[in-house]
Write a protein that holds these residues in place. Sequence first.
Motif, PDB file in Angstrom:
ATOM      1  N   LEU A  50       0.825  -1.204   0.000  1.00  0.00           N
ATOM      2  CA  LEU A  50       0.000   0.000   0.000  1.00  0.00           C
ATOM      3  C   LEU A  50       0.864   1.260   0.000  1.00  0.00           C
ATOM      4  N   ASP A  51       1.903   1.245   0.848  1.00  0.00           N
ATOM      5  CA  ASP A  51       2.793   2.410   0.889  1.00  0.00           C
ATOM      6  C   ASP A  51       3.438   2.648  -0.468  1.00  0.00           C
ATOM      7  N   ARG A  52       3.808   1.543  -1.116  1.00  0.00           N
ATOM      8  CA  ARG A  52       4.453   1.693  -2.421  1.00  0.00           C
ATOM      9  C   ARG A  52       3.464   2.264  -3.440  1.00  0.00           C
ATOM     10  N   GLN A  53       2.203   1.772  -3.432  1.00  0.00           N
ATOM     11  CA  GLN A  53       1.215   2.275  -4.382  1.00  0.00           C
ATOM     12  C   GLN A  53       0.901   3.746  -4.121  1.00  0.00           C
ATOM     13  N   ARG A  54       0.800   4.126  -2.824  1.00  0.00           N
ATOM     14  CA  ARG A  54       0.556   5.537  -2.517  1.00  0.00           C
ATOM     15  C   ARG A  54       1.754   6.392  -2.928  1.00  0.00           C
ATOM     16  N   GLU A  55       2.970   5.855  -2.694  1.00  0.00           N
ATOM     17  CA  GLU A  55       4.160   6.602  -3.083  1.00  0.00           C
ATOM     18  C   GLU A  55       4.218   6.775  -4.601  1.00  0.00           C
ATOM     19  N   LEU A  56       3.853   5.702  -5.319  1.00  0.00           N
ATOM     20  CA  LEU A  56       3.823   5.803  -6.776  1.00  0.00           C
ATOM     21  C   LEU A  56       2.778   6.830  -7.234  1.00  0.00           C
ATOM     22  N   SER A  57       1.624   6.861  -6.539  1.00  0.00           N
ATOM     23  CA  SER A  57       0.589   7.826  -6.903  1.00  0.00           C
ATOM     24  C   SER A  57       1.084   9.248  -6.694  1.00  0.00           C
ATOM     25  N   ASN A  58       1.747   9.467  -5.550  1.00  0.00           N
ATOM     26  CA  ASN A  58       2.277  10.793  -5.267  1.00  0.00           C
ATOM     27  C   ASN A  58       3.349  11.183  -6.281  1.00  0.00           C
ATOM     28  N   THR A  59       4.209  10.201  -6.621  1.00  0.00           N
ATOM     29  CA  THR A  59       5.254  10.463  -7.609  1.00  0.00           C
ATOM     30  C   THR A  59       4.650  10.788  -8.968  1.00  0.00           C
ATOM     31  N   ARG A  60       3.556  10.073  -9.298  1.00  0.00           N
ATOM     32  CA  ARG A  60       2.897  10.301 -10.585  1.00  0.00           C
ATOM     33  C   ARG A  60       2.335  11.718 -10.667  1.00  0.00           C
ATOM     34  N   ILE A 222     -15.087  -1.718   1.747  1.00  0.00           N
ATOM     35  CA  ILE A 222     -14.260  -2.383   2.759  1.00  0.00           C
ATOM     36  C   ILE A 222     -12.900  -2.779   2.195  1.00  0.00           C
ATOM     37  N   GLU A 223     -12.869  -3.233   0.953  1.00  0.00           N
ATOM     38  CA  GLU A 223     -11.627  -3.734   0.382  1.00  0.00           C
ATOM     39  C   GLU A 223     -10.861  -2.667  -0.391  1.00  0.00           C
ATOM     40  N   GLU A 224     -11.344  -1.406  -0.352  1.00  0.00           N
ATOM     41  CA  GLU A 224     -10.695  -0.352  -1.112  1.00  0.00           C
ATOM     42  C   GLU A 224      -9.862   0.549  -0.194  1.00  0.00           C
ATOM     43  N   VAL A 225      -8.936   1.283  -0.808  1.00  0.00           N
ATOM     44  CA  VAL A 225      -8.113   2.251  -0.090  1.00  0.00           C
ATOM     45  C   VAL A 225      -8.190   3.573  -0.840  1.00  0.00           C
ATOM     46  N   THR A 226      -7.792   4.657  -0.175  1.00  0.00           N
ATOM     47  CA  THR A 226      -7.894   5.990  -0.761  1.00  0.00           C
ATOM     48  C   THR A 226      -6.543   6.670  -0.792  1.00  0.00           C
ATOM     49  N   PHE A 227      -6.416   7.600  -1.727  1.00  0.00           N
ATOM     50  CA  PHE A 227      -5.253   8.483  -1.805  1.00  0.00           C
ATOM     51  C   PHE A 227      -5.783   9.904  -1.922  1.00  0.00           C
ATOM     52  N   GLU A 228      -5.485  10.737  -0.937  1.00  0.00           N
ATOM     53  CA  GLU A 228      -6.030  12.085  -0.876  1.00  0.00           C
ATOM     54  C   GLU A 228      -5.213  13.036  -1.741  1.00  0.00           C
ATOM     55  N   ILE A 229      -5.904  13.861  -2.521  1.00  0.00           N
ATOM     56  CA  ILE A 229      -5.258  14.885  -3.344  1.00  0.00           C
ATOM     57  C   ILE A 229      -5.547  16.238  -2.689  1.00  0.00           C
ATOM     58  N   ARG A 230      -4.497  16.987  -2.378  1.00  0.00           N
ATOM     59  CA  ARG A 230      -4.652  18.274  -1.707  1.00  0.00           C
ATOM     60  C   ARG A 230      -4.263  19.413  -2.641  1.00  0.00           C
ATOM     61  N   ALA A 231      -4.933  20.543  -2.485  1.00  0.00           N
ATOM     62  CA  ALA A 231      -4.609  21.737  -3.264  1.00  0.00           C
ATOM     63  C   ALA A 231      -3.218  22.219  -2.892  1.00  0.00           C
ATOM     64  N   THR A 232      -2.468  22.664  -3.894  1.00  0.00           N
ATOM     65  CA  THR A 232      -1.090  23.065  -3.646  1.00  0.00           C
ATOM     66  C   THR A 232      -1.011  24.307  -2.774  1.00  0.00           C
ATOM     67  N   SER A 233      -1.833  25.280  -3.022  1.00  0.00           N
ATOM     68  CA  SER A 233      -1.718  26.562  -2.323  1.00  0.00           C
ATOM     69  C   SER A 233      -2.351  26.540  -0.937  1.00  0.00           C
ATOM     70  N   THR A 234      -3.500  25.868  -0.779  1.00  0.00           N
ATOM     71  CA  THR A 234      -4.218  25.896   0.504  1.00  0.00           C
ATOM     72  C   THR A 234      -4.045  24.630   1.316  1.00  0.00           C
ATOM     73  N   GLY A 235      -3.665  23.539   0.686  1.00  0.00           N
ATOM     74  CA  GLY A 235      -3.545  22.274   1.399  1.00  0.00           C
ATOM     75  C   GLY A 235      -4.863  21.605   1.687  1.00  0.00           C
ATOM     76  N   GLU A 236      -5.960  22.144   1.154  1.00  0.00           N
ATOM     77  CA  GLU A 236      -7.274  21.559   1.391  1.00  0.00           C
ATOM     78  C   GLU A 236      -7.502  20.367   0.459  1.00  0.00           C
ATOM     79  N   PRO A 237      -8.238  19.353   0.939  1.00  0.00           N
ATOM     80  CA  PRO A 237      -8.527  18.206   0.071  1.00  0.00           C
ATOM     81  C   PRO A 237      -9.374  18.636  -1.122  1.00  0.00           C
ATOM     82  N   ILE A 238      -8.989  18.183  -2.297  1.00  0.00           N
ATOM     83  CA  ILE A 238      -9.770  18.486  -3.502  1.00  0.00           C
ATOM     84  C   ILE A 238     -10.336  17.218  -4.125  1.00  0.00           C
TER      85      ILE A 238
END
Length: 741
Positions: A50-60, A222-238
Amino acid sequence: MIGLPLLRPALKWTSSGALLTLIAIGGVVTIGLVLASAIWASRESDLAALDRQRELSNTRLSTQIERVAHELDLMAEGYASSISTVDETNVSPQDGKGFSHLIKSIFGYDQVFVIDGDGKLALETDAEIASRYDWAKPLLLPLLTRLRQQDEPLPVVELMRLEGRPSIAGIKAITLGSQPVAPTNRLYLIAYRYIDGPALDAFSREQGLNGARFARAADPDIEEVTFEIRATSTGEPIGFIIWTPDLPGSRVVSRLLPALAASALIIASLLAMLMLLLKKSMSELTDSEQKARRQSLHDALTDLPNRILFGRRLTDCLEDQRLNVTRSVVALIDLDKFKAVNDTFGHGAGDELLTAVADHIRALLGPNDTLARLGGDEFALLLPDRAKTDRSHLELFQRIITSLNAPFPLLDGKVTATIGCSIGATSLTSARQTTSEVLHLADIALYEAKSTGRNRCVEYSARLDSSAQMRAELKSELQTLLSTGGTDPQSEFGLEVFFQTIHCTAPGHAVSGAEALVRWRHETHGLLTPDKFITLAEDSGMIHELGMVVLERACAAATGWDSTQFVSVNVSPLQLRRPDYVDAVVKVLEQTGLAAERLELELTETALLDADEAVVSDTLARLRNAGIKIALDDFGTGYSSLSHLVRFGIDRIKIDRSFVKLLGSRADGAAVVSAIVALSHSLNLSTTAEGVETEGQRDFLVAAGCNDLQGFLLSKPVPNPDMGVVDEAATDLRSSGLSIA
């Protein structure tokens, strides 16, 4: 009382049932541990995935942002080049019509705008696009503000929510011509791309995110996971990317479950078999306990009693002393040169030698005598029930010494080892003595036997107590003396360095150098020779300090000699083990100003045997690289001398005085000396003959081709030797590397 015979079997079966219960519990615990370990490992693997998939998402996402910045540069340059006629101070808003449509089709952006410095659209466009810009303008204009605040004209790219969708938006200034333009008169290119929809599908395929979808809120199944995307300037979830993760750990566990179930069935079957074999196991266990009890009291290698059993039998003998009819004798036997056998031929040969030694000694003992191995190469002997006037134990000890002096064939006769032994003995005199006290007295006698020449037996006496006390006092005084640099600041007593000159064999026998010999001028005991305190320094860890005192004084004295004369200083094996020894020697040479080639360090073959071979080789190589000469003292009296000459790079060999003494008295003495000199010539080594006391010995050594002579015939050790004048002809021959006959 009738029921008593039935009690033992009942107890056996009770203990057997407890044993089975413990085994069953152990089996369940084992399965539980295996299962828990598998679950833990699977969870760790899943978390890592999971950490690797989230890291890949962030890298992407980071890659997408960098890509947008790069594409903005290209689009801005493309727009600038599409304008055919440019007025650098006034750009026509009609230039570049259709550019937005072209950019969207080529680069795949959802919307592209060209605005002026006031944030207004700079290109004519349809009403729908203008309406979309008016709606997004409040969110996009902060990009223009941040762009103007930059020192360099780099694109500004951010993550934000546009039209309710997560987007990557960016702005880039359009450079028209080479003349500077005011920010309010410049044109700016704004573009944004939604990262859900087709972009998310491409992202899912590239990163292996199974069933990836976008949601505004974190509402995974139940079997899914999430990756949060935040706004660059405000840091709020988008928004959130939600997908079903690939969990390799869970797959492995599901595949292991059948194997774990099968293991449980196997363990249950084994428990049932243990019930049937319990009666047989109990008898085997009893035999095993008896065997273990014997092993706990005997040495595994030689099958001799060990320290524990020897102590018990010694305690029994001490209790018997109360009858005061007989006495018992205790002896400690320490093998000489055992380490040399171990290091040279390997531990297999050493173990074989210990077994052979045990057999040799055991063959000389009576049925009531106890021979034990205390550890390493140390044995103990208990001779009980001896008459008080019986001295036959001394004859027994001598027979043991003679027996262990015989050669021992090892490794199926491939090699032969010659060792010896030292024996320290004491008699049990009182029942009030303890085993430790008795062994201590025997150890004092053993120390005396080893320090006075080895290969002999010494029986404890009160005199040895005074010797031990004297050693303790000398050790303390030596430590105090070395703390002051070897000199007593309040008296004339302290360490002194004597020198025995070494003479070349050329006519005239000019002085070629001198050997430094330490003496201790003691206030009570007078002038002490090294044999009285060197061992104390080695045992107490002071030998390095003592050796450096001698080295410093010897080098300082040699600086006043002729530049062709060398000084020879003895080295302890303990010094060679120190990693800083070479640096310390070089420092002394630098401080005294003595040339390195004028220093010769003498070490005995014992030094080579008592130290680690790799350490010695490295130390000697570093010394020789510094220009220092290495001499092997007492040549021929040690072990594997020839191998030492080859392995350690010796510059000089010193013929032992025991061989020189044979000259003129035994024919084989001349043969041995001639062979050593011939060997040194063939290896291009210098030779020094020690212990030259007669003119006949001198003349033979000169004729044999020996390089240098040392002994009372030429000079005794003195504090200030007469170094004389070196004969120039002899010096020329010596410097050429040739032997002088």
